[in-house]
Design a protein around this motif. Structure first.
Motif, PDB file in Angstrom:
ATOM      1  N   GLN A   1      12.519  -1.009  -0.589  1.00  0.00           N
ATOM      2  CA  GLN A   1      12.096  -0.129   0.499  1.00  0.00           C
ATOM      3  C   GLN A   1      10.735   0.563   0.297  1.00  0.00           C
ATOM      4  N   PRO A   2       9.850   0.300   0.898  1.00  0.00           N
ATOM      5  CA  PRO A   2       8.753   1.228   0.486  1.00  0.00           C
ATOM      6  C   PRO A   2       8.724   2.726   0.971  1.00  0.00           C
ATOM      7  N   PHE A   3       9.408   3.100   1.754  1.00  0.00           N
ATOM      8  CA  PHE A   3       9.443   4.570   2.239  1.00  0.00           C
ATOM      9  C   PHE A   3      10.531   5.427   1.223  1.00  0.00           C
TER      10      PHE A   3
ATOM     11  N   ALA B   1       0.811  -0.967  -0.018  1.00  0.00           N
ATOM     12  CA  ALA B   1       0.118   0.041  -0.031  1.00  0.00           C
ATOM     13  C   ALA B   1       0.917   1.330  -0.043  1.00  0.00           C
ATOM     14  N   ILE B   2       1.844   1.223   0.734  1.00  0.00           N
ATOM     15  CA  ILE B   2       2.896   2.218   0.663  1.00  0.00           C
ATOM     16  C   ILE B   2       3.464   2.544  -0.712  1.00  0.00           C
ATOM     17  N   ARG B   3       4.147   1.399  -1.101  1.00  0.00           N
ATOM     18  CA  ARG B   3       4.749   1.463  -2.464  1.00  0.00           C
ATOM     19  C   ARG B   3       3.843   1.979  -3.670  1.00  0.00           C
ATOM     20  N   ALA B   4       2.371   1.466  -3.449  1.00  0.00           N
ATOM     21  CA  ALA B   4       1.387   1.900  -4.601  1.00  0.00           C
ATOM     22  C   ALA B   4       0.987   3.633  -4.329  1.00  0.00           C
ATOM     23  N   ALA B   5       1.223   4.097  -3.167  1.00  0.00           N
ATOM     24  CA  ALA B   5       0.842   5.474  -2.869  1.00  0.00           C
ATOM     25  C   ALA B   5       1.722   6.354  -3.389  1.00  0.00           C
ATOM     26  N   ASP B   6       1.348   7.645  -3.702  1.00  0.00           N
ATOM     27  CA  ASP B   6       2.006   8.871  -4.310  1.00  0.00           C
ATOM     28  C   ASP B   6       2.638   9.616  -2.745  1.00  0.00           C
ATOM     29  N   GLY B   7       2.251   9.168  -1.733  1.00  0.00           N
ATOM     30  CA  GLY B   7       2.600   9.853  -0.480  1.00  0.00           C
ATOM     31  C   GLY B   7       1.968   9.054   0.647  1.00  0.00           C
ATOM     32  N   VAL B   8       2.540   9.389   1.774  1.00  0.00           N
ATOM     33  CA  VAL B   8       2.252   8.852   3.066  1.00  0.00           C
ATOM     34  C   VAL B   8       1.830   9.950   4.261  1.00  0.00           C
ATOM     35  N   ILE B   9       0.927  10.116   5.046  1.00  0.00           N
ATOM     36  CA  ILE B   9       0.588  10.928   6.098  1.00  0.00           C
ATOM     37  C   ILE B   9       0.551   9.831   7.468  1.00  0.00           C
ATOM     38  N   PHE B  10       1.367  10.267   8.257  1.00  0.00           N
ATOM     39  CA  PHE B  10       1.303   9.857   9.734  1.00  0.00           C
ATOM     40  C   PHE B  10       0.278  10.622  10.327  1.00  0.00           C
TER      41      PHE B  10
ATOM     42  N   ASP C   1       9.668  -0.787  11.658  1.00  0.00           N
ATOM     43  CA  ASP C   1      10.890  -1.936  11.674  1.00  0.00           C
ATOM     44  C   ASP C   1      10.650  -3.062  10.772  1.00  0.00           C
ATOM     45  N   TRP C   2       9.426  -3.530  11.085  1.00  0.00           N
ATOM     46  CA  TRP C   2       8.893  -4.696   9.739  1.00  0.00           C
ATOM     47  C   TRP C   2       9.156  -4.316   8.302  1.00  0.00           C
ATOM     48  N   VAL C   3       8.459  -3.094   7.953  1.00  0.00           N
ATOM     49  CA  VAL C   3       8.537  -2.695   6.646  1.00  0.00           C
ATOM     50  C   VAL C   3       9.954  -2.264   6.274  1.00  0.00           C
TER      51      VAL C   3
END
Length: 194
Positions: free
Chosen positions: A123-125, A88-97, A115-117
């Motif tokens: 690397q997704p991030f 899901a992170i890889r497929a997204a254009d960005g991430v909001i925490f 830690d897992w990801v």
């Protein structure tokens, strides 16, 4: 000013940028697993505040992640929920925490998920734009969790946005805990314009 022999006009690049901006898919990750979490309330509010062309969806939950243990990784591989979140992170254009602050830092469950990801190939991030938001019953609104998340994202080569800085302090007085509605107009206006 256009350089001699240039193939593209400035308008070409503006059109391309507008096209990219018109189709952004963002994934939001809540740092709390608590049903009545104020940060989950902020996360649920985000899709209604997104500008035209931007879609914000919640990330798959990390609630079922085991505690990170390299022995698990090396013997049975990555648990399916870890891969689901990573995809899901890889497929997204960005991430909001949207995360609370636990003991001046990142909540254990969220840190475990990161830690897992972080151990996965591709690397997704890495290279991913990341925005940080936090809500806290305290007056500083979770500033310390953002500091520690920023450090973790820097190590993972994410592009953490410097601004806008969104800290919602004294959040218990700004949300209706029963409905999850943000009732503080100033905070709603700030979130809408950010």
């Amino acid at each position: 000013m256009r350089a001699t022999g240039a193939r593209y006009s400035p308008r070409y690049f503006t059109d391309k940028l507008e096209n990219v901006m018109a189709n952004l898919n963002i994934v939001s990750i809540c740092g709390s697993l608590r049903k009545g979490s104020f940060n989950a309330m902020v996360q649920r509010l985000l899709p209604s505040l997104a500008p035209d062309g931007m879609t914000i969806k919640p990330a798959p939950s990390f609630a079922d992640f085991p505690l990170y243990n390299a022995d698990i990784q090396n013997s049975t591989g990555f648990p399916a929920p870890v891969n689901t979140l990573a995809d899901a992170i890889r497929a997204a254009d960005g991430v909001i925490f949207c995360s609370p602050e636990y003991n001046f830092s990142i909540p254990g469950g969220l840190k475990n998920a990161i830690d897992w990801v972080s151990r996965l190939q591709n690397q997704p991030f890495a290279g991913k734009p990341v925005a940080l938001q936090s809500a806290s019953p305290g007056p500083v609104g979770g500033a310390r969790v953002q500091y520690d998340l920023r450090k973790a994202m820097m190590f993972l080569d994410a592009f953490t946005l410097n601004k806008p800085e969104i800290f919602i302090g004294n959040c218990a007085s700004k949300f209706d805990e029963k409905t999850g509605e943000l009732k503080d107009e100033a905070t709603l206006g700030f979130l809408s314009s950010s």
